[in-house]
Scaffold this motif. Sequence first.
Motif, mmCIF file in Angstrom:
data_model
loop_
_atom_site.group_PDB
_atom_site.id
_atom_site.type_symbol
_atom_site.label_atom_id
_atom_site.label_comp_id
_atom_site.label_asym_id
_atom_site.label_seq_id
_atom_site.Cartn_x
_atom_site.Cartn_y
_atom_site.Cartn_z
ATOM 1 N N ALA A 4 -17.253 -1.414 2.980
ATOM 2 C CA ALA A 4 -16.645 -2.620 3.551
ATOM 3 C C ALA A 4 -16.274 -3.601 2.446
ATOM 4 C CB ALA A 4 -17.616 -3.267 4.540
ATOM 5 N N GLY A 5 -17.143 -3.736 1.441
ATOM 6 C CA GLY A 5 -16.833 -4.597 0.307
ATOM 7 C C GLY A 5 -15.617 -4.115 -0.460
ATOM 8 N N SER A 6 -15.458 -2.804 -0.578
ATOM 9 C CA SER A 6 -14.277 -2.240 -1.233
ATOM 10 C C SER A 6 -13.009 -2.629 -0.486
ATOM 11 C CB SER A 6 -14.385 -0.709 -1.299
ATOM 12 O OG SER A 6 -15.434 -0.294 -2.135
ATOM 13 N N PHE A 7 -13.047 -2.534 0.838
ATOM 14 C CA PHE A 7 -11.884 -2.898 1.646
ATOM 15 C C PHE A 7 -11.536 -4.381 1.489
ATOM 16 C CE2 PHE A 7 -12.655 1.011 4.217
ATOM 17 C CZ PHE A 7 -11.365 1.515 4.161
ATOM 18 N N VAL A 8 -12.547 -5.235 1.518
ATOM 19 C CA VAL A 8 -12.293 -6.681 1.455
ATOM 20 C C VAL A 8 -11.610 -7.055 0.150
ATOM 21 C CG1 VAL A 8 -13.398 -8.949 1.303
ATOM 22 C CG2 VAL A 8 -14.161 -7.308 3.038
ATOM 23 N N LEU A 9 -12.161 -6.609 -0.981
ATOM 24 C CA LEU A 9 -11.602 -7.002 -2.269
ATOM 25 C C LEU A 9 -10.267 -6.310 -2.536
ATOM 26 C CD1 LEU A 9 -12.103 -8.842 -4.613
ATOM 27 C CD2 LEU A 9 -13.390 -7.022 -5.753
ATOM 28 N N ALA A 10 -10.138 -5.034 -2.144
ATOM 29 C CA ALA A 10 -8.881 -4.321 -2.361
ATOM 30 C C ALA A 10 -7.756 -4.906 -1.510
ATOM 31 C CB ALA A 10 -9.051 -2.833 -2.058
ATOM 32 N N LEU A 11 -8.056 -5.293 -0.289
ATOM 33 C CA LEU A 11 -7.039 -5.925 0.561
ATOM 34 C C LEU A 11 -6.575 -7.248 -0.040
ATOM 35 C CD1 LEU A 11 -8.528 -5.187 4.090
ATOM 36 C CD2 LEU A 11 -6.286 -4.432 3.275
#
Length: 284
Positions: free
Chosen positions: A193-200
């Motif tokens: 989920a952290g990967s999605f937040v920062l990548a988005l």
Amino acid sequence: MTEPASSEAVPVVSRGGRNLPVAIAVGLALLAAVGGSLYFRKEVFIVFALLAIGAALWELSHAFARRGVHIPLLPLWVGTAGMLISTYTAGSEALMVSFILTVAGLVVWRVVDGGGTAAVRDAAAGIFAAAYLPLMAGFVMLMLAADNGREQVLLFILLAVASDVGGYFAGVRFGRHPLAPTVSPKKSWEGLAGSFVLALAVGLVGSVFVLQINPAIGLTLGFLTPLTATLGDLAESMIKRDLELKDMGTLLPGHGGVLDRLDSMLLTAPFVYLLFSVAPNVAT
């Protein structure tokens, strides 16, 4: 009577098992070197990429040697140079042709060196290495060759880094539910989920301010990258688990080996290139 405190510095090790200050310093140095080479001259970035892929191939060959599998390194290094340079200068057709020539060279080299079952096994490992590393890196060269190639490659790298960094810190801070415990016990759904937040966030900002394209494309990239990056990371984790290794190497203090930093980018590169190729209004 209590013993005096030791005067030796104790490294700061995070819950993720890394020396965090060293890892951050090395990571920032790598980003500066990549960014500097990319914007100084594209050819300098190609040399940087050649060195990185060459080092990763060396690490992979030493890892495979633990199981008695010997990858023919010299033809792989020559093939890597041919694949990356020809792809940048001549396009996707050159990537496919140079990959086929590299495979043929690997097989001939290993058969001439000695036949039998070992030759087939070693040649197959070499073909895997060629497809895993220089072939995937060839898609970065395709991005680089575009008119706005510097910006495309920069956004690609920042997306991959954002996915790794977001996943790492969210996983360390909030990780409770394992994502793939039999493959990589430290990866968690919270980290993903952290990967999605920062990548988005990086995809949105990068699409607007770096490439100046439709923000929807940046959001698509931000959603796609954590998926491919995580799969790439898990794939390398499976290899390391089979070889009973924690890291592929020790060339990058705080990070492990070069391949440990490239694993998430390798699988991501062709998908990012494909999206740049088919998305409208990509060119600046």
